[in-house]
Design an enzyme around this catalytic site. Structure first.
Site, mmCIF file in Angstrom:
data_model
loop_
_atom_site.group_PDB
_atom_site.id
_atom_site.type_symbol
_atom_site.label_atom_id
_atom_site.label_comp_id
_atom_site.label_asym_id
_atom_site.label_seq_id
_atom_site.Cartn_x
_atom_site.Cartn_y
_atom_site.Cartn_z
ATOM 1 N N ARG A 40 14.346 7.391 -37.499
ATOM 2 C CA ARG A 40 15.050 6.133 -37.234
ATOM 3 C C ARG A 40 16.103 5.813 -38.297
ATOM 4 O O ARG A 40 17.136 5.217 -37.989
ATOM 5 C CB ARG A 40 14.029 4.982 -37.135
ATOM 6 C CG ARG A 40 14.607 3.673 -36.579
ATOM 7 C CD ARG A 40 13.476 2.698 -36.266
ATOM 8 N NE ARG A 40 13.956 1.480 -35.642
ATOM 9 C CZ ARG A 40 14.098 0.301 -36.250
ATOM 10 N NH1 ARG A 40 13.789 0.203 -37.551
ATOM 11 N NH2 ARG A 40 14.521 -0.757 -35.605
ATOM 12 N N ILE A 66 19.930 -2.399 -34.037
ATOM 13 C CA ILE A 66 18.974 -1.469 -33.440
ATOM 14 C C ILE A 66 17.726 -2.274 -33.084
ATOM 15 O O ILE A 66 17.323 -3.174 -33.818
ATOM 16 C CB ILE A 66 18.655 -0.326 -34.429
ATOM 17 C CG1 ILE A 66 17.869 0.801 -33.756
ATOM 18 C CG2 ILE A 66 17.935 -0.835 -35.669
ATOM 19 C CD1 ILE A 66 17.724 2.038 -34.647
ATOM 20 N N SER A 67 17.130 -1.974 -31.946
ATOM 21 C CA SER A 67 15.999 -2.769 -31.459
ATOM 22 C C SER A 67 14.724 -2.537 -32.259
ATOM 23 O O SER A 67 14.551 -1.506 -32.915
ATOM 24 C CB SER A 67 15.728 -2.450 -29.986
ATOM 25 O OG SER A 67 16.814 -2.808 -29.179
ATOM 26 N N GLN A 68 13.826 -3.488 -32.164
ATOM 27 C CA GLN A 68 12.514 -3.414 -32.806
ATOM 28 C C GLN A 68 11.752 -2.183 -32.293
ATOM 29 O O GLN A 68 11.712 -1.924 -31.087
ATOM 30 C CB GLN A 68 11.728 -4.677 -32.481
ATOM 31 C CG GLN A 68 10.332 -4.708 -33.049
ATOM 32 C CD GLN A 68 9.512 -5.857 -32.474
ATOM 33 O OE1 GLN A 68 9.937 -6.501 -31.526
ATOM 34 N NE2 GLN A 68 8.360 -6.102 -33.059
#
Length: 260
Positions: A40, A66-68
């Site tokens: 990530r 960026i998403s959880q």
């Protein structure tokens, strides 16, 4: 404990907290293996890579995030894809969700409306060797008809209605995972399934708070125009799940969310 292991533990904890809402005690092993394999931190700008393995959103530039990790894992799990599938993603962002999907399917097509992000994501994915992901700059509301029908569609920003183009491009028997609702208001993470006979079934999974999907409004849906113009005044930025962990909401079928 490594940052990656901490992130995996956080996802497991979130699943445990929301198990009554999502209807499962654990996410698919293939999904969790993909989460483990994709670095990530390489999908974040250098200056914020310290946040890479926190269970929360992080900035990626152009006013976006960026998403959880938990939301990425959950939406991927809900898509229920197979190794032979071709999937469409609406909202490439930094490319992280597309990279996760690439580990699980044959081909990923991803649309990003912000050109700067689209170019960066394409180069990043190529450099990291995700050669089964194709990224293009474009309005996700229109889908990608040249490569339809798709075995799954995942939408990474909220829309007040599900664009008809995406319904048409979904293969019979396939699923779409999409947050439906208005910006900074009540939204539902939905699983929309097209039956073999073309009928649509939708399930409410849990309440969420996404910022909106941007792009051209569908002018055929005149009842939605004023609201859609309001949605377009915002930019898609971050995903902040609102988890009602102390109440189990019933799952419903709601055909009114689909724009015909």
């Amino acid at each position: 404990m490594s940052g990656l292991q901490r992130m995996l533990d956080d996802i497991e904890m979130e699943v445990n907290l929301t198990r009554q809402l999502i209807g499962k005690d654990a996410l698919d092993d293939r999904v969790m293996a993909a989460i483990k394999q994709v670095p990530r931190h390489k999908f974040l700008p250098v200056q914020v890579r310290l946040l890479a393995y926190d269970n929360g959103p992080a900035p990626i530039g152009s006013g976006q995030t960026i998403s959880q990790p938990y939301i990425v894992a959950l939406m991927t799990d809900l898509l229920n894809v197979k190794p032979t599938d071709t999937v469409l993603e609406i909202g490439t962002g930094s490319g992280y969700q597309a990279a996760i999907l690439s580990k699980l399917v044959k081909q990923v097509y991803s649309l990003e409306i912000i050109e700067e992000l689209s170019i960066k994501a394409r180069r990043r994915l190529e450099k990291l060797g995700y050669d089964n992901v194709t990224v293009r700059t474009g309005d996700g509301r229109h889908g990608w008809p040249e490569h339809a029908p798709f075995d799954g569609i995942i939408v990474t920003a909220a829309t007040p209605y599900i664009p008809q183009a995406l319904i048409e491009q979904l293969r019979p028997g396939a699923r779409m995972v999409v947050p439906v609702g208005f910006p900074f208001s009540y939204q539902q993470l939905m699983v929309v399934e097209k039956k073999a006979d073309g009928k649509i079934d939708s399930q409410h999974i849990l309440d969420v708070s996404f910022v909106p999907l941007t792009g051209e409004c569908d002018t055929e849906n005149t009842k939605m125009i004023d609201r859609c113009q309001t949605v377009n005044s915002y930019r898609r930025a971050m995903v902040l799940p609102m988890l009602h962990i102390f109440s189990c909401l019933s799952r419903t079928t709601d055909f009114s969310l689909i724009a015909y």
